[in-house]
Every structure is written in structure tokens, then in C-alpha cells.
Scaffold this active site. Structure first.
Site, mmCIF file in Angstrom:
data_model
loop_
_atom_site.group_PDB
_atom_site.id
_atom_site.type_symbol
_atom_site.label_atom_id
_atom_site.label_comp_id
_atom_site.label_asym_id
_atom_site.label_seq_id
_atom_site.Cartn_x
_atom_site.Cartn_y
_atom_site.Cartn_z
ATOM 1 N N LYS A 97 5.340 2.467 -6.700
ATOM 2 C CA LYS A 97 4.356 3.012 -5.768
ATOM 3 C C LYS A 97 3.079 3.515 -6.462
ATOM 4 C CE LYS A 97 7.170 4.070 -1.785
ATOM 5 N NZ LYS A 97 8.569 3.811 -2.254
ATOM 6 N N GLU A 119 1.205 9.704 4.242
ATOM 7 C CA GLU A 119 2.458 9.934 4.958
ATOM 8 C C GLU A 119 3.580 9.658 3.974
ATOM 9 O OE1 GLU A 119 0.959 7.050 4.871
ATOM 10 O OE2 GLU A 119 2.654 5.831 4.231
ATOM 11 N N SER A 386 12.661 -1.998 -8.610
ATOM 12 C CA SER A 386 11.511 -1.257 -8.076
ATOM 13 C C SER A 386 11.449 0.220 -8.463
ATOM 14 C CB SER A 386 11.464 -1.385 -6.556
ATOM 15 O OG SER A 386 12.674 -0.931 -5.973
#
Ligand SMILES: *Cc1c(COP(=O)(O)O)cnc(C)c1O
Length: 404
Positions: A97, A119, A386
Site C-alpha cells: 500500500k 478511508e 502483498s
């Protein structure tokens, strides 16, 4: 198969459409802001200064390039194809991310914004956003469902340590989709001084495109690294799909490479036939949510349904619009892995390879190992690892005490 057109795969169009998906279904006030963002972005990615700074941040702050690891022991145990892991878990803050949040905060800085909002569901995107806000000296507000604030106390604390304000959202199911609505509301009100950093390849145009582009560094690195390691492209690439940003990040540069099969793994939760899952592509229908047209889990009246997954990061009733398109044109195959399968692979990965993977990632591992079992030893399966599983200790221990 419509593979011929993939040589010149060029989506989205100028209005953000991926075939019949995507677009920009928002209020008038936001429409102008999104158009400006699209323009600013188009100029930024042609500017060497912007690209150099992005690259430098990825190198010195995130720790890129992340390595590729040959999971030799697990491959041998399985007795089939060779498993390789793209180690996004080794990035600063522990997942992919951060790639995208770095890109977006540089855009925020470039366009003179002083405040960012985000968010978050599990809190991972909130932490990544709070991290880059601190790094660039910006004010940061993170919207999070009240239920998630309780469930993810450690990430809430992390965000506060990094100087962010965390606002609990008490509407609806008090989870991610409600936090998204609230962040949109904030943005409408404060659009002049505020940049909205979206955490996955969803939302209105141009977000699905720019989040994909910023994350595509993952696949770009893989192309070089696999060439160095084995002298060719992998036969299969497997990634988990929540909103779909780590999957598109590793898939994107391989879309024109027809010999590489791309597989997205959704959360099948307690099973696709139980209604307790988050498999939007496998079990959903097209509809509109959070400013974009895509596959959604909805009931017969078109109401968005509650979702379930053992991993909070896959627990979202929608999915990025580009995935909807890639499914329809048969370029990516979408499958599911259940809570139970993900947990089993989580444990295998810990014990056989010495890597504690995120529960989201464990879904990709579950399918990849099942696939590898049926293939010859010469075949190569590349998995996007990930994120790391440090954040999941509580969940895993709770499931264990229930299951044993
Ligand atoms: C957030 C998260 C995901 C799911 O988000 P995508 O946008 O689908 O990538 C997957 N893995 C990890 C480790 C995450 O933190």
C-alpha cells in the site's frame, strides 16, 4: 478470448471507462475536482522531476526494489511447480500500500494541498497514509468504521503515533464502506485544501488508473528480476484481490504477455454458497458503488450486501472496475480461497519458509500451492506476497482456539 487486442491494451479511456465499467458517478462539486486531478496527474507523469522524486522515495523510504524469493522448500514439499514470491511484505509499513500512498502524496504536494484524508478498513491504508503524511509534513485525517476502530486498536494507535486524527464512523455497518462515504463527504466540503488518498484501484476516475500506475512498479521490477533469476517470464502470476491494487500492480505490465496466465484470488470466506464471503467477481453482479461501475455483492433489490472474510483487507463488497473488465475479456481468471484454506497456507508459509504472511496474502498462497501441485517441476508460479502478517496475530490466535 480477445487476446489480439491486448497487444495494444490501453485502458481506461479518457473518461475512465474500462469497457462498460469504471467512470465517475459523483456529485457536481466533486466532478470538477476529479477532472482537475486527472489533468494534474497527466502532467505530473510526463514530468521527469516528479518521476525522479517518486523513484527516489520508493528507493530510500520504502526500500524498493523488493526482492523475489524462490520458495524452494515449499516447492519441493509440494512436488510440483516452482513457487516464487515477490516480497512486498519487506516494504516499509509491511505491504504494497505504501507504493501508492507515496505517489498520491507527491501529487498532493505538487498541487499545493496541505491536508490529506483517507478511508481505512483494517487500518493498513490508514497507516500507510499517516506515514506519508508525517514524512511530508501534512495534516492527516483518517475515517474508519467504529466497529473497525475497536477490532483494529493497534493500527489506530499506530496512526495516532504518526500524528493522524482517526475519526470513527457510526453510520451503516460501521465498517469500510461507511468510512468511504464519510471520507467522500469530507472531500466535498474541503476540496480546496484537501487531497483524498484512496487506498485501492476503486472509486471514481482517475483513481483506479492512478493507483494502478503507482503500484505497477511491482510488475515492472518482476519482469527484470525474473529475467535475471530464470531467464524468462513466469508461467503463472497469482495475487489476492480485495479492491485489487496489489493484483493489478503485479499484473499490469504482463497483460500483453499472452504466455503468462494471470490469476486473482478472492476471499471465499466460509464458502461461496454460504453468503459469508467477499467474492465480488465470482458471485456479484455489475452495479454502482463509491463512484464507479463494477461487480458488487448485492441482494435481489440491488442493496449492497454485508461481506465476510477472515482477512479484513479483503472484506469489501466491491472490486476495482479494471478487474471487472479483465474478467469479462478473459485476460485474468478469478478464483476463490476460503478462510480455512488461507489459514492452512498461512501456517505452512510460517513453518516451511520462515515467512509470516498477511492473511490477505495467504489466500493467494492457498490457490498458488493448489495450482503448483498439478503442474510439472519446470513450471513457474510467481505469487505477489502483498504483506506481512504481524498485524494478524490476534485473528490467527482467535481462530486457532476455536478450531483446535
Ligand atoms: C490491503 C491489503 C490487501 C487488499 O487490497 P488490494 O487493493 O486488493 O491489494 C491485500 N494484501 C495486503 C497485505 C493488504 O494490506
Amino acid at each position: 478470448m480477445k487476446f489480439n487486442s491486448l497487444k495494444s491494451y490501453n485502458f481506461p479511456d479518457s473518461e475512465g471507462h474500462f469497457g462498460p465499467y469504471g467512470g465517475s458517478f459523483v456529485a457536481e462539486t466533486l466532478f470538477a475536482a476529479l477532472e482537475k486531478l486527472d489533468n494534474d496527474y497527466a502532467i505530473a507523469i510526463k514530468d521527469d522531476k516528479f518521476l525522479d522524486e517518486f523513484e527516489k522515495e520508493l528507493k530510500t523510504f520504502v526500500g524498493r526494489p523488493s526482492p523475489i524469493f524462490h520458495a524452494r522448500r515449499w516447492s519441493e514439499k509440494i512436488g510440483g511447480a516452482q513457487l516464487f514470491f515477490k516480497r512486498e511484505d519487506l516494504n516499509h509499513t509491511g505491504a504494497h500500500k505504501i507504493n501508492n500512498t507515496i505517489g498520491q502524496i507527491l501529487l498532493a504536494k505538487r498541487t499545493g494541498k496541505k491536508r490529506v484524508i483517507a478511508e481505512t478498513g483494517a487500518g493498513q491504508h490508514g497507516v500507510a497514509t499517516a506515514t506519508v503524511a508525517a514524512r511530508f509534513g501534512m495534516e492527516c485525517t483518517v475515517y474508519m468504521g467504529a466497529t473497525d476502530v475497536e477490532r483494529q486498536a493497534q493500527n489506530v494507535y499506530r496512526m495516532k503515533l504518526l500524528g493522524a486524527e482517526v475519526v470513527p464512523v457510526n453510520s451503516g455497518s460501521k465498517t469500510l464502506k461507511d468510512a468511504l462515504n464519510e471520507a467522500m463527504r469530507d472531500w466535498v466540503t474541503n476540496v480546496e485544501n484537501t487531497f483524498y488518498i484512496i487506498g485501492t484501484v476503486a472509486g471514481p476516475h482517475p483513481y483506479p488508473k492512478l493507483v494502478r500506475d503507482f503500484n505497477s512498479v511491482v510488475g515492472k521490477e518482476c519482469k527484470f528480476q525474473m529475467q535475471d533469476l530464470v531467464g524468462r517470464n513466469p508461467d503463472y502470476i497469482v495475487a489476492c484481490v480485495g479492491g485489487g491494487s496489489n493484483a493489478l500492480g503485479i499484473f499490469y505490465d504482463y497483460i500483453p504477455c499472452e504466455e503468462v496466465e494471470l490469476i486473482g484470488v478472492e476471499a471465499a470466506g466460509k464458502g461461496l454458497d454460504t453468503g459469508k464471503h467477499s467474492a465480488s467477481l465470482s458471485a456479484g453482479k455489475p452495479g454502482i458503488l463509491h463512484g464507479t461501475r463494477t461487480y458488487l455483492l448485492q441482494d435481489v433489490n440491488g442493496q449492497v450486501e454485508e461481506t465476510h472474510s477472515i482477512s479484513a483487507g479483503l472484506d469489501y463488497p466491491g472490486v476495482g472496475p479494471e478487474h471487472a473488465h479483465l474478467k469479462d475479456i478473459n485476460r485474468v481468471r478469478y478464483v476463490g480461497a476460503s478462510d480455512r484454506e488461507a489459514l492452512a497456507s498461512f501456517h505452512d508459509c510460517c513453518r516451511i519458509e520462515g515467512i509470516i504472511p498477511a492473511l490477505e496474502t495467504s489466500h493467494a498462497l492457498a490457490y498458488a500451492t493448489k495450482l503448483a501441485r498439478e503442474l510439472e517441476k519446470e513450471k513457474i508460479v510467481l505469487v505477489n506476497l502483498s504483506g506481512r502478517g504481524d498485524k494478524d496475530m490476534h485473528t490467527v490466535s482467535r481462530y486457532l482456539s476455536v478450531d483446535t
